[in-house]
Design an enzyme around this catalytic site. Structure first.
Site, PDB file in Angstrom:
ATOM      1  N   GLY A 110       0.813  -1.216   0.000  1.00  0.00           N
ATOM      2  CA  GLY A 110       0.000   0.000   0.000  1.00  0.00           C
ATOM      3  C   GLY A 110       0.846   1.266   0.000  1.00  0.00           C
ATOM      4  O   GLY A 110       0.368   2.324  -0.418  1.00  0.00           O
ATOM      5  N   GLU A 113       1.691   1.718  -3.544  1.00  0.00           N
ATOM      6  CA  GLU A 113       0.443   2.111  -4.215  1.00  0.00           C
ATOM      7  C   GLU A 113       0.075   3.565  -3.918  1.00  0.00           C
ATOM      8  O   GLU A 113      -0.433   4.275  -4.785  1.00  0.00           O
ATOM      9  CB  GLU A 113      -0.692   1.180  -3.791  1.00  0.00           C
ATOM     10  CG  GLU A 113      -0.526  -0.217  -4.376  1.00  0.00           C
ATOM     11  CD  GLU A 113      -1.512  -1.209  -3.783  1.00  0.00           C
ATOM     12  OE1 GLU A 113      -1.494  -1.393  -2.544  1.00  0.00           O
ATOM     13  OE2 GLU A 113      -2.291  -1.796  -4.545  1.00  0.00           O
ATOM     14  N   GLU A 133       2.570  -8.259  -1.742  1.00  0.00           N
ATOM     15  CA  GLU A 133       1.332  -8.896  -1.268  1.00  0.00           C
ATOM     16  C   GLU A 133       1.275 -10.382  -1.580  1.00  0.00           C
ATOM     17  O   GLU A 133       0.737 -11.173  -0.797  1.00  0.00           O
ATOM     18  CB  GLU A 133       0.106  -8.201  -1.883  1.00  0.00           C
ATOM     19  CG  GLU A 133      -0.149  -6.785  -1.386  1.00  0.00           C
ATOM     20  CD  GLU A 133       0.569  -5.711  -2.190  1.00  0.00           C
ATOM     21  OE1 GLU A 133       1.507  -6.035  -2.959  1.00  0.00           O
ATOM     22  OE2 GLU A 133       0.205  -4.544  -2.025  1.00  0.00           O
TER      23      GLU A 133
END
Ligand code: COA
Length: 259
Positions: A110, A113, A133
């Site tokens: 994240g 991201e 992930e």
């Protein structure tokens, strides 16, 4: 809501948002994501602020991803509920001012991201980026499969997402994942230099430019070019356009007011 995990510092026209959980490598738990949204909401309405920089506290990490502790025991229904509201990732992209990710260490999951959802990325040379992930038996869920693929192309995005491998800042720069790599001690100066340069431009034109560039990933070419014409024309409704053009003719620096 007591703000605990996000700091806002204003330096002239630039705001620096710092994710502040250094002992957890700034991992994004639910509370931190909510606080990021609140910080950006505040800054969206602050006319003094023209550019936002987002970074992580401490020496080690930008953001080491979602808080993995919150995944343990989580059901599909529960996770969907967490993700279906307004999201920090989209808030960067929808924010009406440029957002720069100042990547000062691990930018994973994240965290990578979130950086991908920003408009410009500058990394310190000791940073490591990746989408790990897959190693947890899950996939990127903060837009990584989409934004990484659009930014660096399917082949390399697929490799990073399928292997979960981390890459160096230098490799990230080579792939076009970050705009610049600088020594850790130069990261803030380089980021602020770029942020201040952008902050001198018309906020009206910056918002139009950001929206139009973002349209490239949302619309087909013809629709994107047509939307660009409308956004271009909309700039002609601003006082800033008149100021910018006059300043050029009068051979002086423009003073954009954001009107
Ligand atoms: N979620 C929750 N906690 C995290 C975290 C995350 N994503 N990343 C790091 N932390 C915590 C660690 O559990 C540790 O906490 P503790 O001191 O209470 O045990 C602390 O942050 C420091 O991390 P640590 O693993 O000891 O540092 P390291 O230098 O040995 O390793 C990483 C750094 C980034 C390689 C490693 O922390 C890591 O792999 N993190 C997870 C990255 C990830 O998979 N992100 C995607 C999640 S979807």
């Amino acid at each position: 809501m007591a703000i605990e995990n996000v700091l806002i510092e204003k330096r002239g026209r630039v705001a620096i948002v710092t994710v502040n959980r250094p002992d957890k490598l700034n991992a994004l738990n639910i509370k931190t994501r909510e606080e990021i949204l609140a910080a950006f909401d505040e800054l969206a309405g602050d006319a003094e602020i023209r550019v936002v920089v987002i970074t992580g506290a401490g020496e080690k990490a930008f953001i080491a991803g979602a808080d993995i502790n919150e995944f343990a025991g989580m059901t599909a229904v529960g996770q969907r509920a967490v993700m279906k509201g307004r999201r920090a990732f989209d808030a960067m992209e929808d924010f009406p001012k440029p957002v720069i990710a100042m990547i000062n260490g691990f930018a994973l999951g994240g965290g990578c991201e979130l950086a991908l959802a920003c408009d410009i990325r500058i990394a310190s040379s000791n940073s490591k980026l990746g989408q790990p992930e897959i190693k947890l038996g899950i996939i990127p869920g903060g837009g990584g499969t989409q934004r990484l693929t659009r930014l660096i192309g399917e082949g390399k995005a697929m490799e990073l997402i399928l292997t979960g491998d981390m890459i160096s800042a230098a490799e990230a720069e080579r792939l076009g994942l970050v705009n610049y790599v600088v020594a850790p001690e130069e990261l803030e100066a380089k980021t602020m230099e770029l942020a201040n340069k952008i902050a001198e431009m018309s906020p009206v034109a910056l918002a139009m430019a950001k929206q139009s560039v973002k349209n490239a990933a949302r619309l087909d070419l013809r629709a994107g070019v047509e939307a660009e014409v409308d956004l271009f024309a909309l700039c002609f409704s601003s006082e800033d356009k008149e100021e910018g053009v006059r300043a050029f003719i009068e051979k002086r620096k423009p003073d954009f007011k954001g009107r």
